[in-house]
Every structure is written in C-alpha cells, then in structure tokens.
Design an enzyme around this catalytic site. Sequence first.
Site, PDB file in Angstrom:
ATOM      1  NE  ARG A 155     -11.151  -0.167   4.348  1.00 12.06           N
ATOM      2  CZ  ARG A 155     -10.168   0.404   4.805  1.00 12.06           C
ATOM      3  NH1 ARG A 155      -9.182   0.417   6.085  1.00 12.06           N
ATOM      4  NH2 ARG A 155      -9.039   1.076   3.947  1.00 12.06           N
ATOM      5  CG  ASP A 156      -9.573   4.645   6.139  1.00 10.57           C
ATOM      6  OD1 ASP A 156      -8.920   4.446   7.298  1.00 10.57           O
ATOM      7  OD2 ASP A 156      -8.802   5.422   5.250  1.00 10.57           O
TER       8      ASP A 156
ATOM      9  CG  HIS B 143      -7.499   6.890   1.227  1.00 11.13           C
ATOM     10  ND1 HIS B 143      -8.741   5.787   1.204  1.00 11.13           N
ATOM     11  CD2 HIS B 143      -6.706   7.431   2.081  1.00 11.13           C
ATOM     12  CE1 HIS B 143      -8.868   5.980   2.349  1.00 11.13           C
ATOM     13  NE2 HIS B 143      -7.913   7.260   3.525  1.00 11.13           N
TER      14      HIS B 143
ATOM     15  CG  HIS C  70      -5.744   9.803   6.258  1.00 16.61           C
ATOM     16  ND1 HIS C  70      -5.697   9.366   6.884  1.00 16.61           N
ATOM     17  CD2 HIS C  70      -5.636   9.327   5.189  1.00 16.61           C
ATOM     18  CE1 HIS C  70      -6.422   8.022   6.729  1.00 16.61           C
ATOM     19  NE2 HIS C  70      -6.712   7.808   5.083  1.00 16.61           N
TER      20      HIS C  70
ATOM     21  CB  CYS D  77      -3.028   4.975   9.755  1.00 15.33           C
ATOM     22  SG  CYS D  77      -2.030   3.529   9.189  1.00 15.33           S
TER      23      CYS D  77
ATOM     24  CG  ASN E  73      -9.911   8.529   6.043  1.00 14.73           C
ATOM     25  OD1 ASN E  73      -9.349   7.906   4.849  1.00 14.73           O
ATOM     26  ND2 ASN E  73     -10.620   7.752   7.052  1.00 14.73           N
TER      27      ASN E  73
END
Length: 312
Positions: free
Chosen positions: A15-16, A207, A209, A240, A249
């Site tokens: 997803r990310d 979460h 990065h 992002c 990430n």
Amino acid sequence: MSLPGRVEIVEVGLRDGLQSEPEFVPTETKAAILNELIAAGVRQIEATSFVSPRAVPQLSDAVALLEQVNKRAGVVLSALAPNRRGVERALTSRADEVVVFLSATESHNQKNLNRPVEQSLRDIEDVAALLQGHAIGRKGAIAVAFGCPFEGDVDIAVLKTIVAQFARLDFDSVTLGDTTGMATPRLVRRTVDALRADFPGMKFSLHFHNTRGLGLVNVVEGLHAGVTCFESSLGGLGGCPFAPGATGNVCTEDLVNLLHEMGIDTGIDLPALIQAARHFERVMKRSLPGQVMKAGPRLALHDYAGAVAAVG
C-alpha cells in the site's frame, strides 16, 4: 525499561510502498508477493487502500487483490480508507481491518485529504457510526505526527486531541506516522511517553521513514518507550507524495533482522522474507533501499575459496 520479548510487524509495502509508483503492478503479481509475506510469517499486512481509482490508479484493484490472498489463521489484512465511501467499499471486501487517517497539521491535511483537520475529525465520527455492528477492526493513523514539512514541530496537545477522538470512538489502536522522516529518538520518547500516560488503554504503533537515516534508531527508542508494534515496508519502498524530499519507509527485512539480533521474536522467517524482498525488487525493476536483502543475515557465510584476495 526492559525490552519486549515479542514485537508485531505491520507490513505496508503493497500500500504505502506502491501508492506513488507510476507503472501499474498487475494484481496477480501483488497477490503473489502478499502470499509470500504470509508464508514467511507476516501476520499483519496493510494490503491496499480504498481511495479514488482516479487519484491512485495503482490501488484501483483493492477488491480483486484481497480476493486472491491465501488467508491463514491469525492473518489480519488491513485497508486504508480516507472517507466514508472508502469505508463502505472496505466493508464489502475481505478486509479484516480498516485504517482511518488524518494529518496532525492543517497544511499537510489539506495536501493529503483536501480538507481541514476539524472536518477530518468529524469524518472520523461519521465513519465510526458506519462501522457500528460490523465485525471489522478499526485503526486510526496520524500522519506527520513527529513533524510537518510545511509547519515544523507538532504540538503534543494536537496529537492528544486527535488520539482522544479515536479513543472516544472505540478505535482499537493508533499509528503515529513519521511521514517525512522528521522524528528523532528524543522526540519519539517524549511523544510516546506523553501519549501513553494520557491514554494507557490505547495500543500505539509507530511508522517511521528513513529520510534522514534515523529509522531504525527511532525504532530502538520506541522499544525502550514500551511500543511493541511497528510498521515497515518490504525493501524499504515508499515515501509521501505530498511532502518534498520524503523518501522510503523503514525496511521490513532490515527491521526484522535488527529485532532478531536483539533477541526479540517477530514470528517471521527472515530468509523467506529476504526472498520476498528480492522478488519485490525484481518487480520494481530497480534497486530498493533494503540492505539485508543485499548482504544477507549477519551469519550468512560465504565461500572462502571463491572470495577475492589481496594481490601482493
């Protein structure tokens, strides 16, 4: 504080990691990687997002992808949902959990969700009412929780207001997102300590990065602060799209390697995870940031006879 004996990993690469990729990855390929992750022992996976197909074409196959998963007992498949329409779609899918999110600052929330924070807080209330009576998990997520690229530091009082809304509406957990890699160990400790003190019944996950190379350092500080759930991305893919300079990430296989070397169990088979990461890298057709998939685990020994020797 002593370190935990076990940590939960939430894999977000599909997803990310994929959301900003311009070349569409076939659903069957995504499903194959997802099934590899499950076979490797990953039990929590943020697999997709129910966003507008026009806004994020890469995730337009959310329903089809979830249909192709080889589910096993204990596996939780999450889906990000930015609004009521997304949650409605998630409820008709095979998703086990819905993730509802907003940003901690006005500027990033406008870029990310095209609305003020106050409106997003009202939207969460509307979503919570919609979820009543449905056997689906509910997770909240706060973007730019450790700093905003447009506004700088985030007031802890703002985070407390948002977490209080999630707690009041019976969300199961809240993820604090370091969306642009602005977290530092000191900031992580201060933030986590303050939120856990005010919301002792809430489960928090982190979460991070690796934008400024502090991803795994922040994980260690999170462990010392008592957090036992971390989100990461296979191969370190991601970033992002609504923040300048935001890179990937924290890498899942690097994170698992770190935790295992610290004597912390994850339930994940690291060699199998590395194979999944290498598969993911081939799919992306470029080198990904992950390091352990290139070097192997610490005790992965090499053939002495075939090694290069010094000359002279």
